[in-house]
Write a protein that holds these residues in place. Structure first.
Motif, PDB file in Angstrom:
ATOM      1  N   ASP A  32     -19.545  52.424  41.482  1.00 15.72           N
ATOM      2  CA  ASP A  32     -20.813  52.541  40.780  1.00 15.72           C
ATOM      3  C   ASP A  32     -22.009  52.839  41.892  1.00 15.72           C
ATOM      4  N   ASN A  33     -21.783  52.624  42.979  1.00 15.95           N
ATOM      5  CA  ASN A  33     -22.870  53.040  43.952  1.00 15.95           C
ATOM      6  C   ASN A  33     -22.902  54.177  44.769  1.00 15.95           C
ATOM      7  N   SER A  34     -21.772  54.861  44.462  1.00 17.13           N
ATOM      8  CA  SER A  34     -21.688  56.008  44.996  1.00 17.13           C
ATOM      9  C   SER A  34     -21.643  57.231  44.476  1.00 17.13           C
ATOM     10  N   GLY A  35     -21.988  58.205  44.882  1.00 19.84           N
ATOM     11  CA  GLY A  35     -22.439  59.664  44.551  1.00 19.84           C
ATOM     12  C   GLY A  35     -21.090  60.582  43.866  1.00 19.84           C
ATOM     13  N   VAL A  36     -21.216  61.879  43.746  1.00 16.94           N
ATOM     14  CA  VAL A  36     -20.101  62.575  43.201  1.00 16.94           C
ATOM     15  C   VAL A  36     -19.896  63.733  44.153  1.00 16.94           C
ATOM     16  N   PHE A  37     -18.977  64.288  43.890  1.00 19.31           N
ATOM     17  CA  PHE A  37     -18.711  65.513  44.806  1.00 19.31           C
ATOM     18  C   PHE A  37     -19.174  66.618  44.255  1.00 19.31           C
ATOM     19  N   GLU A  38     -19.765  67.657  45.023  1.00 21.58           N
ATOM     20  CA  GLU A  38     -20.324  68.901  44.699  1.00 21.58           C
ATOM     21  C   GLU A  38     -19.039  69.833  44.400  1.00 21.58           C
ATOM     22  N   GLU A  39     -19.174  70.523  43.170  1.00 23.97           N
ATOM     23  CA  GLU A  39     -18.226  71.375  42.979  1.00 23.97           C
ATOM     24  C   GLU A  39     -18.720  72.951  43.336  1.00 23.97           C
ATOM     25  N   SER A  40     -17.805  73.774  43.305  1.00 28.72           N
ATOM     26  CA  SER A  40     -18.110  75.026  43.848  1.00 28.72           C
ATOM     27  C   SER A  40     -18.462  75.837  42.381  1.00 28.72           C
ATOM     28  N   LEU A  41     -17.766  75.289  41.316  1.00 28.01           N
ATOM     29  CA  LEU A  41     -17.906  75.929  40.047  1.00 28.01           C
ATOM     30  C   LEU A  41     -17.966  74.851  39.088  1.00 28.01           C
ATOM     31  N   TYR A  42     -19.037  75.004  38.135  1.00 25.39           N
ATOM     32  CA  TYR A  42     -18.859  73.815  36.982  1.00 25.39           C
ATOM     33  C   TYR A  42     -18.860  74.685  35.543  1.00 25.39           C
ATOM     34  N   PRO A  43     -18.559  73.818  34.650  1.00 29.55           N
ATOM     35  CA  PRO A  43     -18.254  74.531  33.392  1.00 29.55           C
ATOM     36  C   PRO A  43     -19.371  75.188  32.799  1.00 29.55           C
ATOM     37  N   SER A  44     -19.108  76.663  32.385  1.00 32.59           N
ATOM     38  CA  SER A  44     -20.400  77.355  32.121  1.00 32.59           C
ATOM     39  C   SER A  44     -21.162  76.689  30.862  1.00 32.59           C
ATOM     40  N   ASP A  45     -20.617  76.228  29.702  1.00 31.36           N
ATOM     41  CA  ASP A  45     -21.234  75.748  28.641  1.00 31.36           C
ATOM     42  C   ASP A  45     -22.070  74.489  29.172  1.00 31.36           C
ATOM     43  N   THR A  46     -21.564  73.768  30.201  1.00 30.23           N
ATOM     44  CA  THR A  46     -22.425  72.461  30.666  1.00 30.23           C
ATOM     45  C   THR A  46     -23.620  73.301  31.444  1.00 30.23           C
ATOM     46  N   LYS A  47     -23.477  74.010  32.235  1.00 31.17           N
ATOM     47  CA  LYS A  47     -24.340  74.656  33.183  1.00 31.17           C
ATOM     48  C   LYS A  47     -25.547  75.218  32.274  1.00 31.17           C
ATOM     49  N   GLU A  48     -25.313  75.827  31.263  1.00 32.64           N
ATOM     50  CA  GLU A  48     -26.133  76.463  30.448  1.00 32.64           C
ATOM     51  C   GLU A  48     -26.861  75.569  29.546  1.00 32.64           C
ATOM     52  N   LYS A  49     -26.307  74.391  29.246  1.00 40.78           N
ATOM     53  CA  LYS A  49     -27.074  73.547  28.411  1.00 40.78           C
ATOM     54  C   LYS A  49     -28.185  72.872  29.356  1.00 40.78           C
ATOM     55  N   ILE A  50     -27.743  72.570  30.520  1.00 40.76           N
ATOM     56  CA  ILE A  50     -28.560  71.580  31.168  1.00 40.76           C
ATOM     57  C   ILE A  50     -29.845  72.543  31.974  1.00 40.76           C
ATOM     58  N   LEU A  51     -29.435  73.840  31.864  1.00 39.28           N
ATOM     59  CA  LEU A  51     -30.508  74.703  32.601  1.00 39.28           C
ATOM     60  C   LEU A  51     -31.574  75.167  31.464  1.00 39.28           C
ATOM     61  N   ALA A  52     -31.143  74.986  30.076  1.00 39.43           N
ATOM     62  CA  ALA A  52     -31.972  75.009  28.930  1.00 39.43           C
ATOM     63  C   ALA A  52     -32.662  73.692  28.522  1.00 39.43           C
ATOM     64  N   ALA A  53     -32.408  72.638  28.846  1.00 38.79           N
ATOM     65  CA  ALA A  53     -32.747  71.207  28.427  1.00 38.79           C
ATOM     66  C   ALA A  53     -34.340  71.236  29.044  1.00 38.79           C
ATOM     67  N   LYS A  54     -34.727  70.871  27.799  1.00 39.76           N
ATOM     68  CA  LYS A  54     -36.444  70.231  28.053  1.00 39.76           C
ATOM     69  C   LYS A  54     -36.544  68.792  28.673  1.00 39.76           C
ATOM     70  N   ILE A  55     -35.203  67.971  28.277  1.00 41.27           N
ATOM     71  CA  ILE A  55     -35.370  66.887  28.894  1.00 41.27           C
ATOM     72  C   ILE A  55     -33.961  66.327  29.145  1.00 41.27           C
ATOM     73  N   VAL A  56     -33.863  65.674  30.252  1.00 37.69           N
ATOM     74  CA  VAL A  56     -32.456  65.157  30.582  1.00 37.69           C
ATOM     75  C   VAL A  56     -32.561  63.678  31.081  1.00 37.69           C
ATOM     76  N   ILE A  57     -31.805  62.956  30.347  1.00 37.04           N
ATOM     77  CA  ILE A  57     -31.599  61.478  30.670  1.00 37.04           C
ATOM     78  C   ILE A  57     -30.390  61.040  31.298  1.00 37.04           C
ATOM     79  N   THR A  58     -30.225  60.232  32.152  1.00 32.25           N
ATOM     80  CA  THR A  58     -28.875  59.642  32.678  1.00 32.25           C
ATOM     81  C   THR A  58     -29.105  58.284  32.953  1.00 32.25           C
ATOM     82  N   SER A  59     -27.974  57.701  33.101  1.00 32.45           N
ATOM     83  CA  SER A  59     -28.064  56.191  33.351  1.00 32.45           C
ATOM     84  C   SER A  59     -28.510  56.011  34.467  1.00 32.45           C
TER      85      SER A  59
END
Length: 189
Positions: A32-59
């Motif tokens: 729960d207190n650790s981060g995540v691995f940086e990937e060399s490539l992310y799914p294109s649909d995921t990248k497109e959505k977050i780059l276009a997002a006006k608001i991003v919520i996380t836990s």
């Protein structure tokens, strides 16, 4: 309007040795207190959505926050404990010192949770109520911004998706909750 639910990336916690349930509880805290691995490539649909997002919520858990930042380093994030993953039940009893891998403990404890065991964590009923509240908050954001992204967690995203569907939102939920996977829900204006 649209709401996209993205599961966080792969945790930096890779320890997979057999452990007791008590040791597993400590492993979960580390996860729960650790981060995540940086990937060399992310799914294109995921990248497109977050780059276009006006608001991003996380836990408010590190793995969700870091995942959002890896997908879009310039993104402004609103983190909120409402969107935390559903915890696993724990036991203070010794289970005859049984040692299992973390993935096995997770399956056993999540299965027990689904059938009603909620020792030291919220019950399925309470988690569903929280998901109902979380889905309404996402809908409110979508009404204001037209598009909202939640970078969250596998089980809680699944509960939110079910609530969105009950409220008339349409989308195709993928059965597997893979890391970086994006599920988008739409509603007609």
């Amino acid at each position: 309007m649209e709401i996209s639910l993205i599961r966080h990336g792969k945790s930096l916690v890779t320890e997979n040795n057999s452990m007791t349930v008590k040791e597993f509880k400590k492993w979960v805290e580390k996860y729960d207190n650790s981060g995540v691995f940086e990937e060399s490539l992310y799914p294109s649909d995921t990248k497109e959505k977050i780059l276009a997002a006006k608001i991003v919520i996380t836990s408010d858990l590190t793995r969700a926050i870091e995942s959002a930042k890896l997908l879009n380093p310039k993104v402004n994030i609103i983190n909120d404990p409402l969107f935390r993953e559903v915890e696993l039940p724990t036991f203070s009893l010794k289970l005859i010192d049984v040692k299992l891998r973390p993935s096995v403990w997770a399956v056993i404890l999540r299965s027990l949770w689904f059938i009603g065991v909620s020792t030291e964590c919220e019950s399925l009923i309470v988690a569903k109520l929280r998901a109902k509240e979380a889905s309404q908050q996402l809908i409110d954001y979508a009404c204001k911004y037209q598009s909202v992204i939640l970078v969250g967690h596998g089980f809680f995203n699944m509960l939110i998706a079910k609530e969105l569907e009950k409220k008339g939102w349409k989308g195709k939920r993928k059965r597997e909750a893979k890391h970086w996977q994006c599920n988008t829900y739409f509603v007609s204006n």
